[in-house]
Design an enzyme around this catalytic site. Sequence first.
Site, short mmCIF file in Angstrom:
data_model
loop_
_atom_site.label_atom_id
_atom_site.label_comp_id
_atom_site.label_asym_id
_atom_site.label_seq_id
_atom_site.Cartn_x
_atom_site.Cartn_y
_atom_site.Cartn_z
N TYR A 1 0.29 -1.55 -0.07
CA TYR A 1 0.03 -0.28 -0.08
C TYR A 1 1.08 1.02 0.23
CZ TYR A 1 -4.06 2.51 1.26
OH TYR A 1 -5.29 3.62 1.05
N SER B 1 0.57 -8.27 1.73
CA SER B 1 -0.46 -6.80 1.68
C SER B 1 -1.53 -6.31 1.13
CB SER B 1 0.49 -5.96 2.73
OG SER B 1 -0.15 -4.85 3.37
N GLN B 2 -1.13 -5.14 0.80
CA GLN B 2 -2.26 -4.06 -0.56
C GLN B 2 -1.96 -5.44 -1.87
OE1 GLN B 2 -2.90 -0.81 -2.68
NE2 GLN B 2 -1.11 -1.03 -2.83
N ASP C 1 0.53 -8.95 13.77
CA ASP C 1 0.06 -8.43 12.51
C ASP C 1 -1.41 -7.77 12.67
OD1 ASP C 1 -0.27 -6.89 10.26
OD2 ASP C 1 -0.14 -8.78 9.36
N HIS D 1 2.58 -7.25 10.69
CA HIS D 1 2.78 -7.57 9.53
C HIS D 1 3.49 -7.71 8.27
CE1 HIS D 1 -0.33 -6.11 6.43
NE2 HIS D 1 0.81 -4.98 6.01
#
Length: 327
Positions: free
Chosen positions: A92, A186-187, A272, A301
Site C-alpha cells: 500500500y 499486504s495490498q 499483525d 505485518h
Amino acid sequence: MLSDLDLPALWEYRSGHQDPPGFDAFWHGTLAGARAAGDGAVLTPVPTALRTVDVYDAEFPGFGGHPVRGWLRLPRDRGDAPLPAVVQYHGYGSGRGGPYDDLVWASAGYAHLIMDARGQGGAHAGGATGDPVGSAPAHPGFATRGIEDKETYYYRRVFTDAVRAVDAVRGLECVDARRVAVWGNSQGGGIALAVAGLVPGLAAGFFQAPLLTDVRRALRVTGTGPYREITGYLGARRSSADAVFETLAHFDGVGFARRALAPGRFSTGLADDVCPPSTVFGAYHAYAGPKTIRAWEFNGHEAGGHEDLADALSAFGAATARGDEER
C-alpha cells in the site's frame, strides 16, 4: 503479543462474508470491457550495469485502456525455451520501485513483472502510473476512493489492472502462458488473491498478509493501516455504511478465494495489527484450490519476511516444473 485470535481459534474460525448477488457478472463485465479496450505490452529496454538480468520498462492497457506501468525483468541467459513467469503486486502506497530492485525472480530464471498500483508510489518506492479517474470525497489514502459505488471504487480499477498484467505477461513470446504465478504482500497479497479468483489456469499464488480480506472482520478488530481509512470515512459519513459494505462485498478476498483453483500459499503474523490473522485465515479456509498456510507466532505485518520469499521460490519452482514436464 497476539493481535487477534490464538492459533487454535484461527484454525476453527470461518468468515461470515457473503458474496453479493451479481458478483460474478460484475467482474465478468468489468474484465470484458477492459480487454476490449486494448491488448499487448510495449517493452522499452532500460540500460543498467546488470550482467545477468535484462530490465524493461513495460506498459500495458489496464482498466478503461488506461496505460499501466511496471518493470519486466528477464534472465539474460534464457535460451529459447519459454520461461515461467511471476507477476508481483506491491504494498500500500508503494510503487514498482527502481530498475535495480526485486532482482530475485529473474535471477532464479523467471520472467518477472512488478506492476504499479495506479496513483500510488508517493510514500515508498516510486510509481510511474497515474489514475485518470476521479472520485467523490475520500478519506486520505486510497481505500475509500469511490467507495460508495462498486462501479467507481478505486480497487475495481486496480484489480482489473492486475488481471491485465497477467494477460500482458501471458502474451509475451518468451513466456509459457501456462506457467504464470502471482505473488504479493499486504495490498499486493490482496491483489494477488483477487487475481487468483478472477484468472483461470494460474500455476500458483502466494498471498502474504493480504489486505481487503474478510473486511467486516478486519474493521472490527483493527484500527490501523488502510482499514482505519474506512472506519474514518464511516465515522464522518454515518449514513453511508450500507452503500460502503455493498461495495466492499464485491472486493473482499474471501469471495475471490472461493473461486481460486491454483495452488495457494498464505502467510500471516500472529502479531499483525494491520491485516489481522483471522482475516487471512478467513480467506485461507474459503480457498477452493490446494492450499497451505504458515502462521508466524512472533511476527507482525512482515509475516515470514525473507523466509516467505524462500517458500514462494520453492512453491513456484515446484508448480512451474510440473508445467514444464507437461510441455
